[in-house]
Design an enzyme around this catalytic site. Structure first.
Site, mmCIF file in Angstrom:
data_model
loop_
_atom_site.group_PDB
_atom_site.id
_atom_site.type_symbol
_atom_site.label_atom_id
_atom_site.label_comp_id
_atom_site.label_asym_id
_atom_site.label_seq_id
_atom_site.Cartn_x
_atom_site.Cartn_y
_atom_site.Cartn_z
ATOM 1 N N GLU A 262 53.781 61.249 144.930
ATOM 2 C CA GLU A 262 54.816 60.224 144.754
ATOM 3 C C GLU A 262 56.147 60.958 144.788
ATOM 4 O OE1 GLU A 262 57.469 58.167 143.781
ATOM 5 O OE2 GLU A 262 56.740 57.992 141.718
ATOM 6 N N GLU A 393 68.593 62.155 149.035
ATOM 7 C CA GLU A 393 68.423 61.634 147.683
ATOM 8 C C GLU A 393 69.407 62.365 146.758
ATOM 9 O OE1 GLU A 393 64.607 62.495 145.703
ATOM 10 O OE2 GLU A 393 64.595 60.409 145.067
#
Ligand code: NAI
Ligand code: MG
Length: 486
Positions: A262, A393
């Site tokens: 993840e 990010e």
């Protein structure tokens, strides 16, 4: 009333949660085979809001990883694999209840070690962690009804490596399904936030969990790599950066280890011109400033229809002026500390890249504490798709604003990212919401809301956001062997 606006504001006195509810030892060892075992090397974990040293934490090396894997295997063979699902479920129910009973202690400790506002650790992290154990407790004796046949088996010993943004919650996401399906666990918390995982070891004791079913090894990336590469580990579950996710994928290639990853995200929150503006502003604020933006599914790109953009940005700025930054233990705080100096540097660097590439930066005037790691809530307007702040990010309280004219252009811009974890759609028109949700390439899509989590709902991404799902029936089956994934 001035210019048609009420100027009534409330000033709140500080309302800090008491630190007396936690007791932190000056030094911790690893929790292996149901006992705390002294470490050899140590590192420090600090409170990022004050830079105060909280404790000295053991750095796991080969010897400790071997011992933890051995303890997990022994617990699996001698005990855990022999229990019925119903018996396993009882332990999970117990853990869930103890988490609820000790909720205040966990919330305060999480805020101290991580820097997140107590309002969030108290109202989100801890209740959701308990909910994950309750949910999976219910599954433990019903695995044959999970839609995966009657003969699904546990992998065995599972290595779990978790990040620092939701330390206890990520532990719960990993440990609860592993135990429900009959696996035993070697878990490594992140180096900046190990304290709630170490407190969880106490919960395992309190619940009477057989020794070795859950082992907590502390350490850094080198400890994580030792777990990943250990031959006694049958499955890896990782949450963290895409960079490390790729290293793990390479390490397990060609082995029998199964893996779920993840990873990062760069979610778009698309606001159409027919959206309810005030509600959308709230949603955008929640999407990017929740947990200081240290959220893999954070709505870090606002993709907004040009016709409403100016009005929307004004309202957003006004709302941002009301965000309270400061002491994470103060119940009035909205935005806490950045988790580490390294993360603060990363946020600063990417924001400087935004300036250099020509986007326009705005933050409300706010005083930041002198000590600790802080970053004011920030938006960049005039962002184009090639800007680094639109692609990478940032993992901080920084929102990049892009505009579109036609709905299709909005979708194209939202999908123009190497990630695919989450997305948000803001529109009053149901048909447009359905149309957009079918076109968005993201694992989780929220409409007219954002950052909603529930243990029954699978969570995970496409592309560089990872492999597999966590939560719900889908996440459960990732802990079972010989099961084809949907
Ligand atoms: P990271 O991916 O290095 O750390 C996450 C966990 O992996 C930690 O427990 C760490 O000790 C462990 N780890 C590090 N290297 C490893 C290796 N080679 N093998 C096995 N385990 C290893 O993330 P980091 O450096 O803390 O943050 C860097 C960036 O990653 C952030 O700025 C953010 O963009 C992203 N990130 C994303 C997260 C998410 O939830 N998607 C969580 C944390 C970071
Ligand atoms: Mg810390």
């Amino acid at each position: 009333m001035i210019n048609g606006e009420f100027l009534m504001t409330f000033e709140y006195a500080p309302a800090p949660e008491s630190r007396a509810s936690v007791s932190i030892k000056s030094k911790y060892g690893h929790y292996i085979g149901g006992k705390f075992v002294a470490g050899e090397k140590h590192f420090r974990t600090i409170n990022p809001a004050t830079e105060e040293v909280l404790s000295s934490i053991a750095l796991g090396g080969k010897k400790e990883v071997d011992a933890a894997v051995k303890a997990a295997k022994k617990a699996l063979d001698m005990n855990w694999s022999k229990l019925s699902g119903r018996e396993r479920g009882k332990y999970l129910f117990r853990i869930a209840r103890i988490l609820q009973e000790r909720a205040r202690e966990f919330a305060v400790l999480e805020s101290l070690d991580n820097g997140k506002p107590i309002r969030e650790s108290r109202d989100v992290d801890v209740p959701l962690a308990a909910a994950h154990f309750f949910y999976h407790a219910g599954w433990a004796d019903k695995l044959e009804f999970a839609g995966v046949g009657t003969n699904a088996k546990a992998h065995g010993v599972v290595g779990q490596i978790i990040p620092w943004n939701f330390p206890l919650l990520m532990l719960a996401w990993k440990v609860a399904p592993a135990l429900a399906t009959g696996n035993t666990v070697v878990l490594k918390p992140a180096e900046t936030t190990p304290l709630t995982a170490l407190l969880f070891a106490e919960v395992c004791e309190q619940a009477g969990l057989p020794a070795g079913v859950v082992n907590i090894l502390t350490g850094d990336g080198s400890t994580g790599a030792l777990i990943v590469n250990h031959p006694g580990i049958n499955k890896i579950a990782f949450t963290g950066s895409t960079e490390v996710g790729k290293i793990i994928a390479q390490s397990v290639a060609g082995t029998n280890k199964s893996v779920t990853l993840e990873l990062g995200g760069k979610a778009a929150n698309i606001v159409f011109e027919d959206a309810a503006i005030d509600e959308s502003v709230e949603g955008i604020v929640n999407g990017i400033f929740f947990n200081q933006g240290h959220v893999c599914c954070a709505g870090s790109r606002l993709v907004i229809q040009e016709s409403i953009s100016d009005e929307f940005i004004k309202k957003l700025q006004k709302r941002m002026e009301k965000i309270r930054i400061g002491d994470p233990l103060d119940k009035n705080t909205d935005l806490g500390a950045i988790n580490s100096r390294a993360q603060l540097e990363k946020i600063k660097d990417l924001s400087l890249a935004g300036d250099a590439e020509g986007a326009e930066r705005w933050s409300p005037k706010c005083a930041l504490p002198d000590k600790g790691f802080w970053f004011a809530p920030t938006i960049f307007t005039g962002v184009t798709q090639t800007h680094r702040i639109a692609r990478e990010e940032i993992f901080g309280p920084v929102l990049s604003v892009l505009t579109f004219r036609t709905p299709q252009e909005g979708i194209d811009k939202a999908n123009n990212t190497p990630f695919g974890l989450s997305a948000g759609i803001w529109s009053e028109k149901g048909s447009k919401v359905l149309w957009a949700s079918q076109k968005l390439k993201a694992g989780v899509i929220w409409s007219n809301t954002f950052n909603r989590f529930d243990p029954t709902s699978p969570f995970g991404g496409y592309k560089e956001s990872g492999w597999g799902r966590e939560g719900g029936r889908h996440g459960l089956t990732a802990y079972l062997k010989g099961v084809a994934h949907e």
